[in-house]
Design a protein around this motif. Structure first.
Motif, PDB file in Angstrom:
ATOM      1  N   ILE A   1       0.870  -1.238  -0.075  1.00 41.59           N
ATOM      2  CA  ILE A   1       0.052   0.232   0.042  1.00 41.59           C
ATOM      3  C   ILE A   1       0.795   1.310   0.063  1.00 41.59           C
ATOM      4  O   ILE A   1       1.680   1.377   0.819  1.00 41.59           O
ATOM      5  N   CYS A   2       0.796   1.933  -1.135  1.00 43.99           N
ATOM      6  CA  CYS A   2       1.742   3.290  -1.169  1.00 43.99           C
ATOM      7  C   CYS A   2       1.034   4.602  -1.144  1.00 43.99           C
ATOM      8  O   CYS A   2      -0.098   4.567  -1.803  1.00 43.99           O
ATOM      9  N   ASN A   3       1.368   5.416  -0.562  1.00 45.94           N
ATOM     10  CA  ASN A   3       1.003   6.845  -0.537  1.00 45.94           C
ATOM     11  C   ASN A   3       1.907   7.809  -0.523  1.00 45.94           C
ATOM     12  O   ASN A   3       3.346   7.407  -0.411  1.00 45.94           O
ATOM     13  N   ASP A   4       1.640   9.205  -0.442  1.00 46.28           N
ATOM     14  CA  ASP A   4       2.570  10.045  -0.301  1.00 46.28           C
ATOM     15  C   ASP A   4       3.543  10.039   0.924  1.00 46.28           C
ATOM     16  O   ASP A   4       4.641  10.528   0.941  1.00 46.28           O
ATOM     17  N   ALA A   5       3.012   9.520   1.791  1.00 47.49           N
ATOM     18  CA  ALA A   5       3.786   9.087   3.149  1.00 47.49           C
ATOM     19  C   ALA A   5       4.741   8.041   3.150  1.00 47.49           C
ATOM     20  O   ALA A   5       4.998   7.560   4.460  1.00 47.49           O
ATOM     21  N   GLY A   6       4.659   7.172   2.139  1.00 43.29           N
ATOM     22  CA  GLY A   6       5.428   5.933   2.142  1.00 43.29           C
ATOM     23  C   GLY A   6       4.783   4.833   1.762  1.00 43.29           C
ATOM     24  O   GLY A   6       3.465   4.993   1.539  1.00 43.29           O
ATOM     25  N   ASN A   7       5.283   3.712   1.943  1.00 44.45           N
ATOM     26  CA  ASN A   7       4.904   2.228   1.650  1.00 44.45           C
ATOM     27  C   ASN A   7       4.568   1.295   3.067  1.00 44.45           C
ATOM     28  O   ASN A   7       5.354   1.573   3.779  1.00 44.45           O
ATOM     29  N   ILE A   8       3.597   0.484   2.809  1.00 45.34           N
ATOM     30  CA  ILE A   8       3.239  -0.533   3.677  1.00 45.34           C
ATOM     31  C   ILE A   8       3.183  -1.833   2.955  1.00 45.34           C
ATOM     32  O   ILE A   8       2.479  -1.938   1.890  1.00 45.34           O
TER      33      ILE A   8
END
Ligand code: TYD
Length: 141
Positions: free
Chosen positions: A19-26
């Motif tokens: 799961i990726c977003n502007d705050a990084g990845n999980i």
């Protein structure tokens, strides 16, 4: 003893969900969902000195996912006949090592973290630590 005639071709690099977003990845691993064994133990290698090698053993029963949580390293797998070298350098990928394979880990980058998910609790009796014993074990099969 299960799956003791495994070869290096039974091991593969798996793409893990992200799961990726502007705050990084999980990246997520869940028992019963996207990992082919129940995880009984997690450990990680860190502060690995330059030039160090780890592993140098096989397991009778244990299977593992090995992940480069940070940095990179190489895994050399050997089944007594074939060998295969895999570079891990992405926390989004796991190397699945099935039971009955000799493994060596080396070429660790500085600051590397090697994350290991294991199917069994620590048990020294599950280790084959001498390569000659490993070759005998593979020939018995
Ligand atoms: P080992 O599995 O040989 O490390 P590597 O394959 O990374 O080189 O383990 C190194 C030492 O740590 C050995 O004395 C056993 C001990 N150990 C435990 O006590 N519990 C554990 O879960 C692990 C992985 C190792």
């Amino acid at each position: 003893m299960k799956r003791n005639n495994n070869t290096v071709f039974d091991c593969s690099v798996i793409d893990l969900p992200q799961i990726c977003n502007d705050a990084g990845n999980i990246t997520i691993l869940e028992n019963g969902n996207n990992i082919p064994f129940d995880v009984k133990r997690v450990y990680y290698l860190y502060d690995i000195p330059g030039g160090a090698s780890r592993g140098g053993h096989a397991h009778y029963q244990l299977e593992q996912y090995i992940i480069a949580g940070c940095g990179s390293f190489e895994v050399i797998l050997n089944d007594g006949g074939n060998s295969k070298k895999i570079t891990l350098n992405n926390p989004n990928k796991a190397l699945h090592i099935v039971p009955g394979l000799w493994r060596e880990l080396d070429n660790f980058s500085s600051g590397c973290i090697t994350l290991v998910l294991a199917s069994e609790l620590y048990d020294e009796a599950d280790y084959i630590r001498k390569y000659e014993d490993f070759l005998k074990f593979k020939k018995e099969r």
